[in-house]
Design an enzyme around this catalytic site. Sequence first.
Site, PDB file in Angstrom:
ATOM      1  N   HIS A 109       0.777  -1.118  -0.085  1.00 34.18           N
ATOM      2  CA  HIS A 109      -0.001   0.098  -0.166  1.00 34.18           C
ATOM      3  C   HIS A 109       0.692   1.181   0.163  1.00 34.18           C
ATOM      4  CE1 HIS A 109      -3.152   2.739   1.294  1.00 34.18           C
ATOM      5  NE2 HIS A 109      -3.927   2.011   0.707  1.00 34.18           N
TER       6      HIS A 109
ATOM      7  N   ASP B 258      -8.076  -5.458   0.051  1.00 37.90           N
ATOM      8  CA  ASP B 258      -8.425  -6.172  -1.090  1.00 37.90           C
ATOM      9  C   ASP B 258      -8.239  -7.744  -1.133  1.00 37.90           C
ATOM     10  OD1 ASP B 258      -9.765  -4.113  -2.446  1.00 37.90           O
ATOM     11  OD2 ASP B 258      -7.778  -3.516  -3.230  1.00 37.90           O
TER      12      ASP B 258
END
Length: 432
Positions: free
Chosen positions: A310, A367
């Site tokens: 991320h 996700d």
Amino acid sequence: MTNETVPKTAKLTLGDQEVDLPVMVGSEGEVAVDIRQLRAKTGAITYDPGLGNTGACLSKITFLDGEQGILRYAGYPIEELAQKSHFVEVMWLLLHQQLPTTTQLAQFTHDTTYHTMLHENLKQLFNSLPKDGHPMAVCAAAVGALSTFYQNPGQNTPEQNWIDAIRLLAKMPTIAAYSYKHSIGQPFMYPRNDLGYAANILHMMFGTPCEKYEPNPVMARALDLLLILHADHEQNCSTSTVRTVGSSGANLFASVSAGISALWGPLHGGANQAVIEMLMSIRDGKRTAREFMELAKKKDSGVRLMGFGHRVYKNYDPRAVILKKACYDVLGQLGRKDPLLDIALELEQIALSDSYFVERKLYPNVDFYSGIIYKALGIPMEMFTVFFAIGRMPGWIAQWLEYHRDPEARITRPRQIYMGPTARSYLALEKR
Ligand code: CMC
């Protein structure tokens, strides 16, 4: 640095020029150098591809600390909201940065329920698109098309913006479900006003006119949780897109349609579909988990461990913590098993003990586990990112509205560092 020790200015030396740039401190201690006067004072600009070091706005909506793995909506920890709140309340929270009173919640629930129907002519838009077109493209088209049904030329008033916001929040589930029904050739199901937000989505997705469909409350709660966790994530790619498009004065529907397109990419919201495709390829014996992980570490392989890493989190994404546990809860409550969960756990375990991932601080993101829950709810893979979009809708809208309230907001227009040819004379065709 603590608030008390943060200096008031930052000194920049550029050759023989020395400028003092103001330093700002956010309410959670974020330190930022205000460079708005940099070019005027020095003639220089900054270079920050991907904008990883650039604060593009002041915001009161969402706080995120990537080092510590903290996410809060208007001060409320995501863990508490996931446990105690529900999506409709969270939508209000993001839009107003405070929890609603009983009366406000009742009115808002009514409004987001009674605006769910689509104009009948919009059905023709769905029917004119190929059945196998990706539903994200269909949804972007349908949301953009709302501005042809609700025309708001040049009146970006708070009242008009609020009506548009309600319409979008209420109609997005209907648009999403229609995109699915169109893809499988089933009749569109009208929304049911007696159902809650998440249960109504399940009804429009899985009901048919032929028999009564009662949404499973376990599934509705699981979906509600997913929506809460996706509701906002400050200045991510799609939200920045919504703000950028809005900064030109484009209407809310047009801005959000662009946000849906930005979300679609596999490095952003499209990762939830890519994760399940990755897990299925391992399940189907294309490669073992270990072989896959070796490939993901090779730059030239073009393979990444999807659902990992991320831009901001350099720690476990707090949403992934909640979703990992929810996978067990939901599969347990529905009496299901999914071998994909075992594969995901194996990949995570390999990654967390592999120096490549550890050194780069790559952890599961939102996700990584969400697709396993979507799958347990019967939601087809191509629709995963559409569900992300339903969840992100209040965040996009809240950020768009905040932009429009900001007295310092200007059209988004970055600069560049030109590296092309310098001035040269045009050469006639025969001389080239
Ligand atoms: N698998 C393998 N290597 C990775 C991964 C990954 N998933 N993510 C980052 N890296 C490596 C990357 O190659 C780079 O290595 P090096 O320093 O040797 O060049 C380093 O880690 C830093 O990565 P980056 O690409 O510079 O980081 P970024 O902040 O630009 O990208 C990201 C962030 C999310 C796009 C990236 O981590 C990624 O592609 N992850 C997989 C896709 C994904 O799961 N996306 C969902 C993001 S979270 C939810 C959302 O936004 O929708």
